[in-house]
Design an enzyme around this catalytic site. Sequence first.
Site, PDB file in Angstrom:
ATOM      1  N   GLY A  18      -1.768 -41.916   6.735  1.00 28.94           N
ATOM      2  CA  GLY A  18      -1.970 -41.465   5.361  1.00 28.94           C
ATOM      3  C   GLY A  18      -0.771 -41.719   4.483  1.00 28.94           C
ATOM      4  CB  ALA A  19       2.129 -43.581   5.050  1.00 25.72           C
ATOM      5  CG  ASN A  96       1.225 -37.495   5.544  1.00 26.41           C
ATOM      6  OD1 ASN A  96       1.659 -36.444   5.101  1.00 26.41           O
ATOM      7  ND2 ASN A  96       0.676 -38.426   4.760  1.00 26.41           N
ATOM      8  CB  SER A 149      -1.097 -27.037   3.949  1.00 25.03           C
ATOM      9  OG  SER A 149      -1.242 -26.506   2.641  1.00 25.03           O
ATOM     10  CE1 TYR A 162      -5.995 -29.688   3.480  1.00 32.59           C
ATOM     11  CE2 TYR A 162      -5.078 -27.714   2.447  1.00 32.59           C
ATOM     12  CZ  TYR A 162      -4.936 -29.024   2.894  1.00 32.59           C
ATOM     13  OH  TYR A 162      -3.726 -29.666   2.740  1.00 32.59           O
ATOM     14  CB  THR A 165      -7.974 -28.257   9.199  1.00 28.96           C
ATOM     15  OG1 THR A 165      -7.468 -28.396   7.858  1.00 28.96           O
ATOM     16  CG2 THR A 165      -9.495 -28.274   9.173  1.00 28.96           C
ATOM     17  CE  LYS A 166      -3.587 -30.150   6.000  1.00 31.00           C
ATOM     18  NZ  LYS A 166      -2.895 -31.363   6.470  1.00 31.00           N
TER      19      LYS A 166
END
Length: 264
Positions: A18-19, A96, A149, A162, A165-166
């Site tokens: 994801g970069a 990421n 996160s 979300y 998952t984090k």
Amino acid sequence: MSHLMNTSFQNKAAIITGAGQGIGYEIAFQLAKRGTFVLLNDISEELAGKAQEKIRAAYPGKCYALAGDASAYAFIQEMVHCCLTQFGRLDFAIANAGITLGGNFFNFPPDQLDKMLQLNLAGSFFLAQAAANHMREAGQGGRIIVMSSVVGISAYPQLTGYAITKAGLRMMARGLVPELSPYGITINSVAPGATLTERTLEHENYQTEWEQVNPNRKVSTTLDIAEGVLFLLSDQAKHINGQNITIDGGWTGLSPNPESFKSI
């Protein structure tokens, strides 16, 4: 960063998912700047290609882009194989890539939760697995980072799927310590707070609103997050293992929401 820390990165090799832009790109750029060979992944071939061009222009030979779905098991194996083919080694793996999908809990659709579970959790898990298998065989240790996160720490409106998952990624980092440590592999998670990226700046008043509610009256830059990640990858952090580093300017201490969320 000091010259001493730079020695942690010279001629090492990293995979970063994801970069193509945002935090992932900044991590890739800063690693290349310090002498690390970077396999840069993004699901967008266009973004991956542009990111590769920018890093190569500044640091020739330090970046190779591989576009593809970081949630797909077969592609994860391909990334590791490609890194070893291109650079001959793999020292750092930074999971990421992630997706943020929000909505009302009472009618949240199954397919959206599945997408987040598959990319955010499973993609990170299997990248860690593939990287760790090579690191174990190579016998030289390594570093793995998974990207959590602040939403996985403090409640946030309409982002519970979300957040699950984090929060799971923080436990992944802690849970893998007994299995990875005997091979000299550390694994940690990083939890960014509100950060200025191409994606977040699409939201009107994002910076202004977060500056108002963050205790230090600032919003994180991608460099703020990247520097935290690089510290965990460095030799100076060799005894930090199974931990979560929160980089949010103090937001999780109070967790106030921006004005636009108060009516939710």
